[in-house]
Design an enzyme around this catalytic site. Structure first.
Site, PDB file in Angstrom:
ATOM      1  N   GLY A 224      -1.759  -2.385 -68.703  1.00  0.00           N
ATOM      2  CA  GLY A 224      -2.679  -2.257 -67.557  1.00  0.00           C
ATOM      3  C   GLY A 224      -2.861  -0.804 -67.161  1.00  0.00           C
ATOM      4  O   GLY A 224      -2.886  -0.465 -65.975  1.00  0.00           O
ATOM      5  N   ALA A 225      -3.018   0.060 -68.179  1.00  0.00           N
ATOM      6  CA  ALA A 225      -2.938   1.512 -67.925  1.00  0.00           C
ATOM      7  C   ALA A 225      -4.293   2.225 -67.897  1.00  0.00           C
ATOM      8  O   ALA A 225      -4.343   3.441 -67.873  1.00  0.00           O
ATOM      9  CB  ALA A 225      -2.026   2.157 -68.972  1.00  0.00           C
TER      10      ALA A 225
ATOM     11  N   VAL B  97      -2.545  -8.981 -71.897  1.00  0.00           N
ATOM     12  CA  VAL B  97      -1.154  -9.478 -71.888  1.00  0.00           C
ATOM     13  C   VAL B  97      -1.057 -11.004 -71.862  1.00  0.00           C
ATOM     14  O   VAL B  97       0.036 -11.551 -71.894  1.00  0.00           O
ATOM     15  CB  VAL B  97      -0.319  -8.863 -70.738  1.00  0.00           C
ATOM     16  CG1 VAL B  97      -0.216  -7.359 -70.875  1.00  0.00           C
ATOM     17  CG2 VAL B  97      -0.857  -9.275 -69.372  1.00  0.00           C
TER      18      VAL B  97
ATOM     19  N   ASN C 109       3.179  -3.467 -66.267  1.00  0.00           N
ATOM     20  CA  ASN C 109       2.433  -3.083 -65.063  1.00  0.00           C
ATOM     21  C   ASN C 109       1.160  -3.912 -64.846  1.00  0.00           C
ATOM     22  O   ASN C 109       0.732  -4.098 -63.701  1.00  0.00           O
ATOM     23  CB  ASN C 109       2.062  -1.593 -65.184  1.00  0.00           C
ATOM     24  CG  ASN C 109       1.049  -1.148 -64.156  1.00  0.00           C
ATOM     25  OD1 ASN C 109       1.400  -0.857 -63.011  1.00  0.00           O
ATOM     26  ND2 ASN C 109      -0.228  -1.104 -64.526  1.00  0.00           N
TER      27      ASN C 109
ATOM     28  N   TYR D 151       0.200 -14.983 -55.922  1.00  0.00           N
ATOM     29  CA  TYR D 151       0.627 -13.612 -56.245  1.00  0.00           C
ATOM     30  C   TYR D 151       2.098 -13.419 -55.863  1.00  0.00           C
ATOM     31  O   TYR D 151       2.893 -12.891 -56.653  1.00  0.00           O
ATOM     32  CB  TYR D 151      -0.267 -12.631 -55.479  1.00  0.00           C
ATOM     33  CG  TYR D 151       0.028 -11.161 -55.733  1.00  0.00           C
ATOM     34  CD1 TYR D 151      -0.407 -10.531 -56.896  1.00  0.00           C
ATOM     35  CD2 TYR D 151       0.729 -10.389 -54.796  1.00  0.00           C
ATOM     36  CE1 TYR D 151      -0.153  -9.182 -57.127  1.00  0.00           C
ATOM     37  CE2 TYR D 151       0.984  -9.048 -55.015  1.00  0.00           C
ATOM     38  CZ  TYR D 151       0.538  -8.441 -56.181  1.00  0.00           C
ATOM     39  OH  TYR D 151       0.797  -7.108 -56.405  1.00  0.00           O
TER      40      TYR D 151
ATOM     41  N   LYS E 130       5.288 -12.431 -58.287  1.00  0.00           N
ATOM     42  CA  LYS E 130       6.088 -11.217 -58.101  1.00  0.00           C
ATOM     43  C   LYS E 130       7.556 -11.551 -57.821  1.00  0.00           C
ATOM     44  O   LYS E 130       8.456 -10.839 -58.264  1.00  0.00           O
ATOM     45  CB  LYS E 130       5.492 -10.367 -56.971  1.00  0.00           C
ATOM     46  CG  LYS E 130       4.108  -9.792 -57.304  1.00  0.00           C
ATOM     47  CD  LYS E 130       4.168  -8.869 -58.506  1.00  0.00           C
ATOM     48  CE  LYS E 130       2.841  -8.222 -58.839  1.00  0.00           C
ATOM     49  NZ  LYS E 130       2.903  -7.322 -59.994  1.00  0.00           N
TER      50      LYS E 130
HETATM   51  P1  NAP Z   1      -5.346  -2.077 -60.667  1.00  0.00           P
HETATM   52  O1  NAP Z   1      -5.912  -0.781 -60.261  1.00  0.00           O
HETATM   53  O2  NAP Z   1      -6.168  -3.306 -60.493  1.00  0.00           O
HETATM   54  O3  NAP Z   1      -4.848  -1.965 -62.181  1.00  0.00           O
HETATM   55  C1  NAP Z   1      -4.333  -3.075 -62.860  1.00  0.00           C
HETATM   56  C2  NAP Z   1      -4.775  -2.978 -64.297  1.00  0.00           C
HETATM   57  O4  NAP Z   1      -4.249  -4.119 -65.009  1.00  0.00           O
HETATM   58  C3  NAP Z   1      -6.298  -3.028 -64.433  1.00  0.00           C
HETATM   59  O5  NAP Z   1      -6.760  -2.070 -65.337  1.00  0.00           O
HETATM   60  C4  NAP Z   1      -6.527  -4.440 -64.935  1.00  0.00           C
HETATM   61  O6  NAP Z   1      -7.693  -4.595 -65.679  1.00  0.00           O
HETATM   62  C5  NAP Z   1      -5.311  -4.618 -65.817  1.00  0.00           C
HETATM   63  N1  NAP Z   1      -5.164  -6.003 -66.208  1.00  0.00           N
HETATM   64  C6  NAP Z   1      -5.496  -7.140 -65.521  1.00  0.00           C
HETATM   65  N2  NAP Z   1      -5.294  -8.217 -66.270  1.00  0.00           N
HETATM   66  C7  NAP Z   1      -4.825  -7.787 -67.465  1.00  0.00           C
HETATM   67  C8  NAP Z   1      -4.437  -8.429 -68.656  1.00  0.00           C
HETATM   68  N3  NAP Z   1      -4.525  -9.764 -68.791  1.00  0.00           N
HETATM   69  N4  NAP Z   1      -3.994  -7.677 -69.692  1.00  0.00           N
HETATM   70  C9  NAP Z   1      -3.924  -6.333 -69.581  1.00  0.00           C
HETATM   71  N5  NAP Z   1      -4.310  -5.653 -68.485  1.00  0.00           N
HETATM   72  C10 NAP Z   1      -4.749  -6.381 -67.438  1.00  0.00           C
HETATM   73  O7  NAP Z   1      -4.001  -2.370 -59.884  1.00  0.00           O
HETATM   74  P2  NAP Z   1      -2.766  -1.460 -59.439  1.00  0.00           P
HETATM   75  O8  NAP Z   1      -2.760  -1.422 -57.972  1.00  0.00           O
HETATM   76  O9  NAP Z   1      -2.721  -0.205 -60.219  1.00  0.00           O
HETATM   77  O10 NAP Z   1      -1.588  -2.455 -59.862  1.00  0.00           O
HETATM   78  C11 NAP Z   1      -0.659  -2.184 -60.895  1.00  0.00           C
HETATM   79  C12 NAP Z   1       0.545  -3.100 -60.694  1.00  0.00           C
HETATM   80  O11 NAP Z   1       1.127  -2.806 -59.419  1.00  0.00           O
HETATM   81  C13 NAP Z   1       0.182  -4.582 -60.648  1.00  0.00           C
HETATM   82  O12 NAP Z   1       1.195  -5.324 -61.277  1.00  0.00           O
HETATM   83  C14 NAP Z   1       0.153  -4.894 -59.160  1.00  0.00           C
HETATM   84  O13 NAP Z   1       0.410  -6.246 -58.888  1.00  0.00           O
HETATM   85  C15 NAP Z   1       1.258  -3.991 -58.666  1.00  0.00           C
HETATM   86  N6  NAP Z   1       1.172  -3.671 -57.228  1.00  0.00           N
HETATM   87  C16 NAP Z   1       0.092  -3.064 -56.675  1.00  0.00           C
HETATM   88  C17 NAP Z   1       0.080  -2.757 -55.320  1.00  0.00           C
HETATM   89  C18 NAP Z   1      -1.052  -2.034 -54.638  1.00  0.00           C
HETATM   90  O14 NAP Z   1      -1.055  -1.938 -53.397  1.00  0.00           O
HETATM   91  N7  NAP Z   1      -2.026  -1.477 -55.350  1.00  0.00           N
HETATM   92  C19 NAP Z   1       1.185  -3.104 -54.541  1.00  0.00           C
HETATM   93  C20 NAP Z   1       2.272  -3.746 -55.121  1.00  0.00           C
HETATM   94  C21 NAP Z   1       2.263  -4.012 -56.477  1.00  0.00           C
HETATM   95  P3  NAP Z   1      -8.957  -5.350 -64.958  1.00  0.00           P
HETATM   96  O15 NAP Z   1      -9.391  -4.439 -63.901  1.00  0.00           O
HETATM   97  O16 NAP Z   1      -9.923  -5.495 -66.058  1.00  0.00           O
HETATM   98  O17 NAP Z   1      -8.456  -6.660 -64.412  1.00  0.00           O
END
Ligand code: NAP
Length: 267
Positions: free
Chosen positions: A27-28, A78, A104, A172, A176
């Site tokens: 997810g990078a 994934v 991630n 969600y 988690k």
């Molecule tokens: P983000 O900007 O939405 O990035 C997540 C990435 O994962 C996106 O590029 C997404 O692609 C990709 N992804 C989704 N489904 C996938 C799959 N099946 N296979 C491979 N890649 C996939 O989110 P982020 O905030 O950086 O989140 C990263 C991690 O941190 C996640 O696990 C999230 O739950 C966790 N997190 C985030 C927050 C927050 O406040 N931002 C807080 C706590 C935890 P698409 O856009 O195409 O779906």
């Protein structure tokens, strides 16, 4: 890891250095995954930048290469086992081994429980939980071979560890919470192979995933009321923790859940 004497001689310049280490980040293409990849590369790791969208992964790789780092882009959904096997094979073919996995990739879709469908539930669990299991399962044989590994699972403060619930996010939160339990159990089984497994729990971080909080004044105000530091976290404030857990300096930490939330869980 350097001895204290060696460290003093080196001016501690090698602390957190990941030279010769190979890292996969899922997810990078954007958000925190992107900054995990950039900061790991800055620490001199060779990085595999993976996501569903290959083109955007290639842009992250270009950024890393421009800064003098080494990286490749690999398309990997994934939820697709073939993609995961291909990602592992390409990593070993290109860099010869796998030292670090940053699980991630994730999604977060707000939906009240009464409207939630089985498909919503399955989609979230498939990506956020089974995806982590599948990626770990695929890299562990490579890590066992070399008796070394670092698995870093990105969970969330929504994992339910300290009695904080999040409305509209039952699916969600379940995914988690599952990651944290998975991390603790896996750490026990992999410790004999010198593989550490840890979870990071970010709070409210300024990425596309949290965009709706920024654009909805009510949601933003409610979040700020809970955050003593009175701001959203920056992606790199979580990625620093990823680099630490990937480094030899974290060698005595396993099965843990480390929070980066601006104080959210303390209130
Ligand atoms: P983000 O900007 O939405 O990035 C997540 C990435 O994962 C996106 O590029 C997404 O692609 C990709 N992804 C989704 N489904 C996938 C799959 N099946 N296979 C491979 N890649 C996939 O989110 P982020 O905030 O950086 O989140 C990263 C991690 O941190 C996640 O696990 C999230 O739950 C966790 N997190 C985030 C927050 C927050 O406040 N931002 C807080 C706590 C935890 P698409 O856009 O195409 O779906």
């Amino acid at each position: 890891m350097l001895s204290v004497q060696e460290g003093l001689q080196a001016g501690y310049s090698n602390m957190f250095n990941l030279n010769e280490k190979v890292a996969i980040v899922t997810g990078a293409r954007r958000g925190m995954g992107r900054t995990h990849a950039l900061l790991l590369a800055q620490a001199e790791a060779k990085v595999v930048v993976s996501d569903i969208d290959l083109k955007e992964c290639e842009q992250v790789v270009a950024e890393i290469k421009k800064a003098g780092g080494e990286a490749i882009a690999v398309k990997c959904d994934v939820t697709n086992k073939k993609d995961i096997d291909n990602m592992v094979a390409k990593t070993v073919e290109q860099f010869g081994k796998i030292d670090i996995l940053v699980n991630n990739a994730g999604i977060c879709q707000f939906k009240p429980f009464i409207d939630l469908t089985d498909d919503d539930w399955d989609k979230t669990i498939d990506i956020n939980l089974r995806g982590y299991y599948w990626c770990a399962k695929a890299v562990v044989p490579e890590m066992i071979k070399q008796k070394y590994g670092r698995i870093i699972n990105i969970a969330s403060i929504a994992a339910g560890q300290v009695g904080v619930g999040f409305q509209g996010l039952t699916h969600y939160c379940a995914s988690k919470g599952g990651i944290v339990a998975f991390t603790e159990a896996l750490a026990l089984e992999l410790a004999p192979y010198n593989i550490t497994v840890n979870a990071i729990a970010p709070g409210v971080i300024d990425t596309p995933m949290a965009a709706s909080i920024k654009t909805d004044p009510k949601a933003y105000e409610a979040s700020m009321a809970r955050i003593p530091l009175k701001r959203m976290g920056k992606p790199e404030e979580v990625s620093g923790l990823v680099v630490f857990l990937a480094s030899d300096e974290s060698s005595y930490i396993t099965g843990d859940f480390i929070v980066a939330d601006g104080g959210y869980l303390s209130t």
